[in-house]
Enzyme design. Sequence first.
Site, PDB file in Angstrom:
ATOM      1  N   ARG A  18      42.037-101.612 -15.483  1.00 43.89           N
ATOM      2  CA  ARG A  18      43.055-102.621 -15.798  1.00 43.89           C
ATOM      3  C   ARG A  18      42.646-104.008 -15.337  1.00 43.89           C
ATOM      4  O   ARG A  18      42.960-105.008 -15.988  1.00 43.89           O
ATOM      5  CB  ARG A  18      44.380-102.242 -15.145  1.00 43.89           C
ATOM      6  N   LYS A  51      55.212 -82.817 -24.579  1.00 45.70           N
ATOM      7  CA  LYS A  51      56.561 -82.566 -25.101  1.00 45.70           C
ATOM      8  C   LYS A  51      56.922 -83.380 -26.335  1.00 45.70           C
ATOM      9  O   LYS A  51      56.593 -84.552 -26.436  1.00 45.70           O
ATOM     10  CB  LYS A  51      57.583 -82.862 -23.996  1.00 45.70           C
ATOM     11  N   GLY A  89      48.189 -92.563 -21.545  1.00 43.37           N
ATOM     12  CA  GLY A  89      47.394 -92.420 -20.326  1.00 43.37           C
ATOM     13  C   GLY A  89      46.464 -91.226 -20.357  1.00 43.37           C
ATOM     14  O   GLY A  89      45.273 -91.346 -20.052  1.00 43.37           O
ATOM     15  N   GLY A 100      53.145 -96.504 -21.489  1.00 43.43           N
ATOM     16  CA  GLY A 100      54.535 -96.630 -21.937  1.00 43.43           C
ATOM     17  C   GLY A 100      54.702 -97.716 -22.989  1.00 43.43           C
ATOM     18  O   GLY A 100      55.418 -97.547 -23.976  1.00 43.43           O
TER      19      GLY A 100
HETATM   20  P1  ADP Z   1      49.523 -89.149 -23.133  1.00 40.28           P
HETATM   21  O1  ADP Z   1      49.529 -89.545 -21.667  1.00 40.28           O
HETATM   22  O2  ADP Z   1      48.179 -89.305 -23.760  1.00 40.28           O
HETATM   23  O3  ADP Z   1      50.610 -89.839 -23.901  1.00 40.28           O
HETATM   24  P2  ADP Z   1      51.121 -86.815 -22.602  1.00 40.28           P
HETATM   25  O4  ADP Z   1      51.443 -87.338 -21.238  1.00 40.28           O
HETATM   26  O5  ADP Z   1      52.195 -86.806 -23.616  1.00 40.28           O
HETATM   27  O6  ADP Z   1      49.839 -87.581 -23.205  1.00 40.28           O
HETATM   28  O7  ADP Z   1      50.602 -85.323 -22.496  1.00 40.28           O
HETATM   29  C1  ADP Z   1      49.477 -84.972 -21.751  1.00 40.28           C
HETATM   30  C2  ADP Z   1      49.663 -83.654 -21.077  1.00 40.28           C
HETATM   31  O8  ADP Z   1      50.010 -82.645 -22.008  1.00 40.28           O
HETATM   32  C3  ADP Z   1      48.399 -83.185 -20.404  1.00 40.28           C
HETATM   33  O9  ADP Z   1      48.599 -83.136 -19.020  1.00 40.28           O
HETATM   34  C4  ADP Z   1      48.140 -81.815 -20.995  1.00 40.28           C
HETATM   35  O10 ADP Z   1      47.715 -80.870 -20.038  1.00 40.28           O
HETATM   36  C5  ADP Z   1      49.493 -81.425 -21.536  1.00 40.28           C
HETATM   37  N1  ADP Z   1      49.405 -80.423 -22.599  1.00 40.28           N
HETATM   38  C6  ADP Z   1      48.709 -80.521 -23.743  1.00 40.28           C
HETATM   39  N2  ADP Z   1      48.796 -79.383 -24.450  1.00 40.28           N
HETATM   40  C7  ADP Z   1      49.568 -78.529 -23.727  1.00 40.28           C
HETATM   41  C8  ADP Z   1      50.014 -77.195 -23.923  1.00 40.28           C
HETATM   42  N3  ADP Z   1      49.683 -76.505 -25.008  1.00 40.28           N
HETATM   43  N4  ADP Z   1      50.780 -76.634 -22.976  1.00 40.28           N
HETATM   44  C9  ADP Z   1      51.112 -77.338 -21.871  1.00 40.28           C
HETATM   45  N5  ADP Z   1      50.727 -78.608 -21.620  1.00 40.28           N
HETATM   46  C10 ADP Z   1      49.951 -79.202 -22.549  1.00 40.28           C
HETATM   47 MG    MG Z   2      50.781 -88.890 -20.018  1.00 36.14          MG
END
Ligand code: ADP
Ligand code: MG
Length: 394
Positions: A37, A198, A351, A374
């Site tokens: 950053r 999620k 992230g 975010g």
């Molecule tokens: P980002 O930070 O890129 O927006 P998220 O925070 O939404 O992504 O999601 C990332 C998390 O989702 C990771 O820690 C990963 O382990 C988890 N994840 C991905 N696929 C699964 C799964 N099938 N079951 C449980 N957790 C998962």
């Molecule tokens: Mg995340």
Amino acid sequence: MNKKGINDVEIRGKRVLVRVDFNVPLDKQGQITDDTRMRAALPTIKYLVEGGARVILASHLGRPKGQVNPSYSLAPVAKHLSELLGQDVALAADCIGHPAMKAVSTLQDGQVLLLENVRFHAEEEKNNPEFARELAALAELFVNDAFGTAHRAHASTEGVTHYIPAVAGLLMQKEVEFMGNALERPERPFVAIIGGAKVSDKIGVIENLLEKVDILIIGGGMANTFLKAQGFKVGKSLLETEKVELAKQLIEKAQAKGVRLELPIDVVVAQAFEADAPHRTVNVSEIQDGEMVLDIGAVSAERFATHISTARTVIWNGPMGVFEMDAFAKGTERIAQAVAACGGTTIVGGGDSVAAVEKMNVADRMTHISTGGGASLEFLEGKVLPGVAALSEA
Ligand code: ADP
Ligand code: MG
């Protein structure tokens, strides 16, 4: 971007307040463990230094909750920034009041001062007008280069713009331009890949992207809720039962819009959420009660990769599986490679997605990696970011 930038204004000899996002991770010894950053803000800082401005940097660090707390001091950041810039960066003991005014009064053209953590004051997050006025009083011009906090209307991102002219920094401009162009004027085919844990985190993103993309690929934990909506059993996978109905509606919406919605057709399932859990790859119709989906399967990954290879614009947010565990990282790896190899414009936000891309050493092959988790999500949801909206129109 329809906002003024630092190239559009006079800076020489001016006191310029720059909101940066120096919210870097620190280890227990207070050492910076990742300075991405800080590096991202260097072009703006150097531009101002070279242009003879008196640079006053403001940032938050962590969540000190409106209290002075030495473990959230920006002192290590000031020290590291001095090294990155090759010039001394002083730290003012407070971001407003006497310590700040005194430090600013001795600043010479081309010198850089860092103000102490703005979140040592509860007024920052409350966007208190008096606090914002005091911050703004330090300078003649405000530059917002903190894309990562642009989705929050805080005193140092929004409040100050009511008192002094406000323009975008180079990082802010780059973020808004890349993501804005992709969303508003995408070269087609436009493919979005959404994953992560999620559905509930990303409903807004999926809904907004359904209006814009040609192909929407869904993987990661959130795909389970869609698989359930399609009538498959997902065993003991991460599942949001209360979102199954919504997933059905989104599937229908995609059909009605003519958007190709791609869900996994095979998955890696394990007995437990553990790095060394026994696992196997199965068709989505073959998931057993005691199994949980932890990654997309190789057939799905190839299919997704083929779509990505045809794209002229790609937006990727959210890993395809539990990439933190090697056994369940292959889907995310394959997608990272496919996005890296894509000849179109490729944008990665989120992230964990950015961490995955970095872990897989393909970050420099992406067109743009968003520095704001975010903020980039809210941007992809089509929301107006208050920190951007507050800047002067070009
Ligand atoms: P980002 O930070 O890129 O927006 P998220 O925070 O939404 O992504 O999601 C990332 C998390 O989702 C990771 O820690 C990963 O382990 C988890 N994840 C991905 N696929 C699964 C799964 N099938 N079951 C449980 N957790 C998962
Ligand atoms: Mg995340």
